[in-house]
Design an enzyme around this catalytic site. Structure first.
Site, PDB file in Angstrom:
ATOM      1  N   ASP A 104       0.837  -1.200   0.000  1.00 31.70           N
ATOM      2  CA  ASP A 104       0.000   0.000   0.000  1.00 31.70           C
ATOM      3  C   ASP A 104       0.872   1.250   0.000  1.00 31.70           C
ATOM      4  O   ASP A 104       2.036   1.216   0.406  1.00 31.70           O
ATOM      5  CB  ASP A 104      -0.904   0.026   1.235  1.00 31.70           C
ATOM      6  CG  ASP A 104      -1.896  -1.127   1.249  1.00 31.70           C
ATOM      7  OD1 ASP A 104      -2.168  -1.693   0.172  1.00 31.70           O
ATOM      8  OD2 ASP A 104      -2.378  -1.459   2.344  1.00 31.70           O
ATOM      9  N   LYS A 105       0.292   2.353  -0.399  1.00 36.13           N
ATOM     10  CA  LYS A 105       1.034   3.613  -0.504  1.00 36.13           C
ATOM     11  C   LYS A 105       1.684   3.995   0.813  1.00 36.13           C
ATOM     12  O   LYS A 105       2.817   4.500   0.839  1.00 36.13           O
ATOM     13  CB  LYS A 105       0.100   4.729  -0.987  1.00 36.13           C
ATOM     14  CG  LYS A 105       0.794   6.043  -1.290  1.00 36.13           C
ATOM     15  CD  LYS A 105      -0.169   7.046  -1.912  1.00 36.13           C
ATOM     16  CE  LYS A 105       0.535   8.354  -2.266  1.00 36.13           C
ATOM     17  NZ  LYS A 105      -0.388   9.332  -2.904  1.00 36.13           N
TER      18      LYS A 105
END
Length: 235
Positions: A104-105
């Site tokens: 995920d970011k």
């Protein structure tokens, strides 16, 4: 045998048009002789190709570990955000590297990148059950039966049944979590299912390959030959 423009493009020396210009200007040599035709075929294992005197070190496949920082998207391109490919020299984009799976970011830690599709597939395919170890910092009250619920297989809010996983408390509200699958936002969703909110998530290892702790966030290095097999080995 391989066309010289493909070899040079793969090695980061420019587009086909740019390489054609290099050849026309006499900047490219094969075994010491000028090569003015970018369509000439060479043997990467036997021929010495040089650009302006610099010998081209051709590699078919690249295997990298990156210490992914927060705020970077796990993708080859994105119109709005910086990607993990943007953290690497142009050579690796030219060689068409891509991330193996995704983080995920806002998730940090070990991310593998390669241009070897078979190797990547063997790591991410569910049938191989490659383990991934994360460190999760959380908020919320820790359930008394936390270990048992993870070991039994967490059921997510949408009803999805996760495979059994291991969770170990290493500090107050900080846990080491080992999973052998990679569903969307899985670790965060598993924690949410037991009323724990993940505030930070860091991937420590994939299979038997651990993140090189000497790598600063955003830094990368090539895997040594002996390390390439490690993601496919058990903990």
């Amino acid at each position: 045998m391989m066309r010289i423009d493909k070899l040079l493009g793969h090695s980061g020396y420019g587009t086909r048009r740019e390489i054609k210009v290099l050849c026309r200007h006499g900047d490219v040599t094969v075994n010491g002789a000028a090569c003015t035709d970018s369509g000439v075929k060479v043997n990467p294992a036997a021929d010495t190709v040089a650009v302006r005197g610099e010998v081209v070190q051709y590699r078919e496949f690249y295997y990298l570990m990156l210490n992914k920082p927060a705020g970077v998207v796990t993708a080859t391109e994105d119109k709005r955000s910086e990607t993990v490919l943007d953290l690497l020299p142009p050579l690796f984009r030219a060689a068409r590297l891509f991330p193996v799976g995704r983080l995920d970011k806002d998730t940090t830690g070990l991310l593998l990148l390669t241009n070897d599709g078979a190797w990547a597939h063997n790591i991410i395919t569910p049938k191989n059950s490659v383990t991934k170890v994360y460190v999760a910092e959380t908020e919320g009250d820790v359930p008394a039966d936390l270990n048992e619920r993870f070991a039994a297989g967490i059921i997510l809010a949408d009803g999805l049944q996760c495979l059994p996983a291991d969770i170990r408390q290493i500090r107050e509200n900080t846990f080491e979590i080992t999973v052998c699958e990679g569903k969307f936002h899985q670790v965060k969703r598993m924690c949410a299912a037991v009323d724990l909110h993940v505030t930070a998530l860091h991937r420590r290892s994939v299979g038997a390959l651990a993140l090189d702790e000497s790598l600063a966030p955003g830094a990368y290095r090539m895997l040594a030959d002996k390390e390439v097999i490690l993601p496919l080995l058990g903990q």
